[in-house]
Scaffold this motif. Sequence first.
Motif, short mmCIF file in Angstrom:
data_model
loop_
_atom_site.label_atom_id
_atom_site.label_comp_id
_atom_site.label_asym_id
_atom_site.label_seq_id
_atom_site.Cartn_x
_atom_site.Cartn_y
_atom_site.Cartn_z
N GLU A 21 0.83 -1.01 0.01
CA GLU A 21 0.10 -0.09 0.03
C GLU A 21 1.00 1.19 -0.06
O GLU A 21 1.93 1.30 0.60
CB GLU A 21 -0.82 0.08 1.36
N GLY A 22 0.44 2.36 -0.72
CA GLY A 22 1.10 3.64 -0.78
C GLY A 22 2.41 3.75 -1.22
O GLY A 22 3.12 4.63 -1.02
N ARG A 154 3.31 8.63 4.02
CA ARG A 154 2.43 8.89 2.51
C ARG A 154 0.88 8.70 2.87
O ARG A 154 0.20 9.49 2.58
CB ARG A 154 3.31 8.13 1.45
N LEU A 155 0.60 7.50 3.56
CA LEU A 155 -0.63 7.08 3.46
C LEU A 155 -1.25 7.85 4.54
O LEU A 155 -2.55 8.02 4.35
CB LEU A 155 -0.84 5.54 3.91
N ARG A 158 -2.13 11.03 2.87
CA ARG A 158 -3.36 10.74 1.64
C ARG A 158 -4.71 10.51 2.26
O ARG A 158 -5.60 10.78 2.02
CB ARG A 158 -2.83 9.70 0.77
#
Length: 219
Positions: A21-22, A154-155, A158
Amino acid sequence: MNAPAEQPAVKARFIAFEGGEGVGKSTQAKRLVAALAKRGIEALLTREPGGTAGAEMIRKLLLDPPGTGWLVQAEAMLFAAARSDHVAKAIKPALMAGKWVVCDRFVLSSRAYQGLAGGLGDEEVKTLHRIGSGGLQPCRTFLLEAPGDQVTERLRKRDGDEADAIGGRNAKYHADVARGFAGLAQDDESIIQINASGSEDEVHAAVMHNIEPLLVPAS
Ligand SMILES: Nc1ncnc2c1ncn2[C@@H]1O[C@H](COP(=O)(O)OP(=O)(O)OP(=O)(O)O)[C@@H](O)[C@H]1O
Ligand SMILES: Cc1cn([C@H]2C[C@H](O)[C@@H](COP(=O)(O)O)O2)c(=O)[nH]c1=O
């Protein structure tokens, strides 16, 4: 002014972006499609699970499951069913029409998430893929890899605290996924491991370095 020189037709290619993920798969898939467009190469940008009406419905079932969710066997079969529809109705027709296909995740995700981290087994996932999609494989897979803490940040930027049913699994599961991807890359030279911890431009440059040799005229 002279008309722009006609570009020779380039062989259609199937490219996948993979990773946890991400790590930046969607960002890099879009940038590749834009870079191809600048060279006059038409590409279908698509994703898994998804890419067709039926597969997008299955995506909802997988990422926001009813009740207590799916056992890994059912989860793997749902991913394979979504992929089967996607391959038959979107990916193969695009390739047959001479377009490139750039796919955000493909079967390597099923092998890492359901087969290895989920414990179903790699052979079982490959069998489902043979039944569902004739074993179709991308000609290049870019496996984006970045340290866990960087990806978490980052996640967080976001998505805040939001995560879907699979993205929200525990850190051990995601570490197993990352290890699974890395192990699968060791046995397959069509999988290119890319350090995704740099800037978007740096990662894009590394992808394009590996794409240039594929830009040969169709024979
Ligand atoms: N190289 C990079 N450096 C910093 N931030 C990045 C980089 N690449 C992508 N991002 C940002 O990190 C976030 C995750 O990127 P992206 O959505 O492309 O990842 P993904 O791998 O497709 O994620 P998911 O698997 O959750 O769909 C986005 O907000 C994106 O703008
Ligand atoms: C194709 C595929 C995907 N998954 C998981 C990986 C992610 O958690 C979600 C997809 O969401 P994203 O925003 O597109 O990354 O599904 C999986 O477990 N197995 C698969 O085959």
